[in-house]
Scaffold this active site. Structure first.
Site, PDB file in Angstrom:
ATOM      1  N   ASP A  87       3.781 -40.156  32.959  1.00 49.45           N
ATOM      2  CA  ASP A  87       3.292 -40.120  34.335  1.00 49.45           C
ATOM      3  C   ASP A  87       4.449 -40.564  35.230  1.00 49.45           C
ATOM      4  O   ASP A  87       5.466 -41.081  34.764  1.00 49.45           O
ATOM      5  CB  ASP A  87       2.045 -40.993  34.497  1.00 49.45           C
ATOM      6  CG  ASP A  87       1.200 -40.577  35.706  1.00 49.45           C
ATOM      7  OD1 ASP A  87       1.662 -39.741  36.510  1.00 49.45           O
ATOM      8  OD2 ASP A  87       0.078 -41.100  35.858  1.00 49.45           O
ATOM      9  N   ASP A 122       2.559 -37.091  42.624  1.00 41.66           N
ATOM     10  CA  ASP A 122       1.462 -36.744  43.534  1.00 41.66           C
ATOM     11  C   ASP A 122       0.924 -38.000  44.208  1.00 41.66           C
ATOM     12  O   ASP A 122       1.167 -39.115  43.741  1.00 41.66           O
ATOM     13  CB  ASP A 122       0.344 -36.049  42.766  1.00 41.66           C
ATOM     14  CG  ASP A 122      -0.141 -36.865  41.575  1.00 41.66           C
ATOM     15  OD1 ASP A 122       0.602 -36.930  40.573  1.00 41.66           O
ATOM     16  OD2 ASP A 122      -1.224 -37.465  41.655  1.00 41.66           O
ATOM     17  N   GLY A 189      -6.962 -38.666  41.109  1.00 40.52           N
ATOM     18  CA  GLY A 189      -7.742 -39.381  42.116  1.00 40.52           C
ATOM     19  C   GLY A 189      -9.193 -39.592  41.726  1.00 40.52           C
ATOM     20  O   GLY A 189     -10.045 -39.805  42.592  1.00 40.52           O
ATOM     21  N   CYS A 272     -20.610 -49.427  13.642  1.00 43.72           N
ATOM     22  CA  CYS A 272     -19.535 -48.458  13.492  1.00 43.72           C
ATOM     23  C   CYS A 272     -18.949 -48.696  12.114  1.00 43.72           C
ATOM     24  O   CYS A 272     -19.081 -49.788  11.562  1.00 43.72           O
ATOM     25  CB  CYS A 272     -18.504 -48.724  14.593  1.00 43.72           C
ATOM     26  SG  CYS A 272     -16.935 -47.875  14.397  1.00 43.72           S
ATOM     27  N   CYS A 274     -15.594 -47.814  11.355  1.00 42.41           N
ATOM     28  CA  CYS A 274     -14.136 -47.711  11.387  1.00 42.41           C
ATOM     29  C   CYS A 274     -13.552 -48.878  10.582  1.00 42.41           C
ATOM     30  O   CYS A 274     -14.266 -49.818  10.239  1.00 42.41           O
ATOM     31  CB  CYS A 274     -13.635 -47.701  12.832  1.00 42.41           C
ATOM     32  SG  CYS A 274     -13.487 -49.329  13.597  1.00 42.41           S
ATOM     33  N   CYS A 277     -14.504 -52.327  11.964  1.00 42.53           N
ATOM     34  CA  CYS A 277     -15.918 -52.704  11.881  1.00 42.53           C
ATOM     35  C   CYS A 277     -16.406 -52.788  10.447  1.00 42.53           C
ATOM     36  O   CYS A 277     -17.435 -53.397  10.167  1.00 42.53           O
ATOM     37  CB  CYS A 277     -16.757 -51.730  12.692  1.00 42.53           C
ATOM     38  SG  CYS A 277     -16.235 -51.684  14.414  1.00 42.53           S
TER      39      CYS A 277
HETATM   40  N1  GUN Z   1      -3.427 -41.751  36.869  1.00 45.83           N
HETATM   41  C1  GUN Z   1      -4.715 -41.909  37.264  1.00 45.83           C
HETATM   42  N2  GUN Z   1      -4.966 -41.160  38.363  1.00 45.83           N
HETATM   43  C2  GUN Z   1      -3.833 -40.502  38.657  1.00 45.83           C
HETATM   44  C3  GUN Z   1      -3.491 -39.545  39.674  1.00 45.83           C
HETATM   45  O1  GUN Z   1      -4.276 -39.172  40.544  1.00 45.83           O
HETATM   46  N3  GUN Z   1      -2.201 -39.063  39.648  1.00 45.83           N
HETATM   47  C4  GUN Z   1      -1.293 -39.469  38.695  1.00 45.83           C
HETATM   48  N4  GUN Z   1      -0.066 -38.934  38.714  1.00 45.83           N
HETATM   49  N5  GUN Z   1      -1.607 -40.354  37.732  1.00 45.83           N
HETATM   50  C5  GUN Z   1      -2.864 -40.851  37.721  1.00 45.83           C
HETATM   51 ZN    ZN Z   2     -15.398 -49.614  14.853  1.00 43.05          ZN
END
Ligand code: GUN
Ligand code: ZN
Length: 648
Positions: A87, A122, A189, A272, A274, A277
């Site tokens: 990101d 963004d 968003g 669970c 896993c 657990c």
């Molecule tokens: N991580 C959580 N929401 C967003 C987002 O709207 N844009 C970006 N780039 N990363 C995110």
């Molecule tokens: Zn578990």
């Protein structure tokens, strides 16, 4: 770089390829920290996570990490050989209002450290802001997007859809992002919507984005990390998820399940199996020191998330994704209300396969709004019932009973599908559905409305006395309605499957071959095979002779037009790849039987569509039509082509 293999609802089982690495979708990418990662990436890989996401801005800001990443690459920095998505720092922008890097610079940096998938910088606009603000931020995001796609790079690049909760801005954002040269599209968003359980608004955001995005590009739902909503988001067409929730929840003593979240301090047992657990009891986890407990909880949360992802994949494969979504919707009223709202969007029907490997199970009122039911009402209009009288029987009266013929159109009033013409009793999904008996009040109301609407198209209506519909003349004994004839049935099936007029073209001067079970098996014209009636779903699988007859329907009906260069291969019985498709009937749905033709509308082949019409034009990879018979493939024809193959 994205190939679709199986599908159900708008959900897609596919393969994403980036940086020479492959990942099966739908997929969850755990958020990993370049610095403070508590569960090692090697372990994530062993658990079965084929990809992770990390934050390139945090790497860039830290001199040590930056140098290391620039020198050895982000995979070495993380000690991970799976797919790495990064990101851009947008989240920091959202949290702190600013970041110390330019839009172009962060994309260049992501590529320089060898990420497999980068994300533009963004602006994550929160829900409910004014239209002015949402629009201004969207314009800024789009201008950065434009700058970013121009960067020379090796990594894939993701262009995020924004637009807050303004439906028109989400659509505009998706349309304009989609027109740029991105490889995939996150929906951004939306974290505040998920945190506030505003799943109905989330569904609107997803569906409006999907409506305008190019269908061949994967869609990523940013910040979606709770297994409770994976099936729902996947059914609406999301291919990728990422989240730090597994770690954040663990820190806070919260235990994830596909039905919701539990607090460790209140748990009697760990429901669970896993490795975590299986090894510990709830009491033992509580007794651990806080750091160790956090790691064990995070492990469990990851296992629980991955298990749900796999369940979604299995459901897509077997065609039962809606049933899974309906089950999960019982976990929370906000989710149930979101499902009900989402089922009202027409776009769902266009991607939903026309035939599936699983029978239709009614699991609640919202089942009546599923695409299979809506499509049934649309397809009913294709039947030619002119001049016939409608006879309505109650649900229980399946064969033996009177059969539809030239004079009478005999239907069951159905509390799941409204009206089921006797002609279509064996056709999917009418031949294999299950509902509760007796039906619920909601079902009865639905059935009555459906029958009343259908009856409007008839001059004469006869209603069995047990139905109590207040429509037409009532009768007690159905024996007098008839006689039925096989041709009427076969024509009804063809019209329902291929559109009005198909029955009269396909079913004339025919010879029927019957199976030992008493079912119709094949239709011939002399020695030439017209079609096989597939036992599993009652649909016709066309032979070349039958396909030729259906060319009598006006173009573009049921047609896929392929390039000259592909024509030769397709004519020889090879599959038709999407990149060779020049035109396609926009009404083609996945898993429909179609005609493959050349530019002069000459028949080349017949087969099963794996994509819908618009997708065939958009996809550049993968098969558009799985060809059963080609023009010069006499052998296949002689065998009759049962076609009970894998529905993918
Ligand atoms: N991580 C959580 N929401 C967003 C987002 O709207 N844009 C970006 N780039 N990363 C995110
Ligand atoms: Zn578990």
């Amino acid at each position: 770089m994205f190939e679709l293999r199986h599908r159900d609802a708008m959900g897609r089982l596919g393969t994403l390829e980036a940086g020479g690495r492959r990942m099966e979708t739908p997929a969850l990418l755990p958020v990993v920290s370049p610095k403070l990662q508590k569960i090692k990436l090697r372990e994530l890989r062993e658990m079965g996570f084929e990809g992770v996401i990390t934050n390139s801005y945090l790497i860039h800001r830290d001199e040590g990490l930056r140098e290391k990443a620039l020198k050895g690459g982000v995979h070495r920095l993380l000690d991970y050989d799976g797919l790495v998505m990064t990101d851009s720092g947008s989240y920091q922008l959202y949290e702190y209002g600013r970041v110390e890097i330019g839009a172009r610079e962060i994309v260049e940096f992501q590529d320089a450290i060898g990420t497999d998938i980068g994300v533009i910088l963004d602006i994550p606009t929160p829900p409910d802001v004014t239209r002015e603000r949402a629009l201004a931020e969207l314009e800024e995001t789009l201008s950065r997007a434009q700058e970013s796609v121009g960067v020379e790079r090796r990594c894939l690049l993701a262009g995020t859809v924004q637009g807050s909760t303004h439906p028109d801005l989400r659509e505009e954002s998706a349309r304009r992002m989609g027109s740029l040269g991105f490889d995939l599209h996150p929906i951004g968003g939306v974290v505040p919507l998920m945190e506030a359980y505003r799943f109905r608004d989330l569904a609107d955001v997803i569906l409006r984005s999907k409506l305008r995005l190019p269908p061949e590009r994967p869609v990523h739902l940013f910040g979606c990390g709770h297994p409770m909503i994976f099936s729902f988001a996947a059914a609406l067409g999301c291919d990728l998820f990422d989240s730090a929730a597994y770690a954040l929840y663990a820190k806070d003593g919260r235990y994830m399940t596909p039905e919701g979240t539990l607090r460790l301090e209140e748990m009697y047992t760990l429901p669970c199996t896993c490795p975590v657990c299986s090894r510990y009891e709830a009491q033992e986890l509580r007794a651990m020191d806080i750091g160790e407990r956090e790691v064990e909880l995070a492990r469990h949360n990851l296992y629980a998330s991955l298990q749900e992802i796999k369940r979604v994949r299995q459901a897509i494969h077997e065609g039962s994704l809606w049933a899974l979504v309906e089950q999960r919707a019982r976990s929370h009223p906000r989710l149930l209300e979101a499902l009900t709202a989402a089922l009202g969007y027409e776009v769902l029907e266009r991607s939903d396969p026309v035939t599936k490997g699983s029978p239709f199970f009614y699991s609640g009122e919202e089942s009546l709004q599923r695409p299979e039911v809506r499509r049934h009402f649309l397809r009913l209009r294709e039947l030619d019932t002119q001049g016939r009288e409608l006879v309505l029987l109650p649900e229980g009266r399946r064969s033996p009973g009177p059969a539809s013929g030239k004079k009478y159109h005999i239907c069951r009033a159905s509390p799941v599908f409204g009206v089921v013409p006797q002609e279509l009793e064996d056709v999917y999904p009418l031949g294999s559905y299950e509902g509760p008996s007796p039906p619920t009040g909601a079902q009865v109301g639905f059935m009555q409305a459906a029958v009343a609407a259908y009856a409007k198209g008839f001059g004469h209506v006869h209603t069995h006395s047990s139905l109590d519909l207040g429509i037409g003349e009532t009768f007690e004994d159905p024996a007098g309605f008839g006689p039925g004839d096989v041709e009427t049935k076969l024509r009804g099936m063809a019209d329902y499957q291929f559109g009005r007029g198909a029955g009269r073209l396909l079913v004339r001067r025919i010879r029927v071959e019957w199976a030992r079970t008493g079912r119709m098996r094949r239709l011939y014209s002399g020695k030439k095979l017209l079609a096989t009636v597939r036992a599993s779903d009652g649909f016709y699988v066309l032979g070349m002779e039958g396909a030729k007859r259906l060319l009598g329907l006006p173009a573009p009906r049921n047609r896929v037009v392929v390039d000259k260069e592909a024509g030769e291969f397709v004519g020889a019985g090879r599959n038709a790849f999407a990149k060779f498709v020049r035109a396609a009937d926009p009404e083609i749905r996945p898993h429909q039987e179609v005609l493959v033709v050349d530019g002069d509308d000459s028949l080349l082949a017949t087969g099963r569509a794996l994509l819908n019409g618009p997708e065939m034009l958009a996809f550049r990879r993968g098969i558009a039509v799985r060809v059963r018979h080609g023009l010069r493939d006499e052998e296949g024809e002689a065998q009759g082509g049962e076609g009970d193959d894998d529905p993918g």
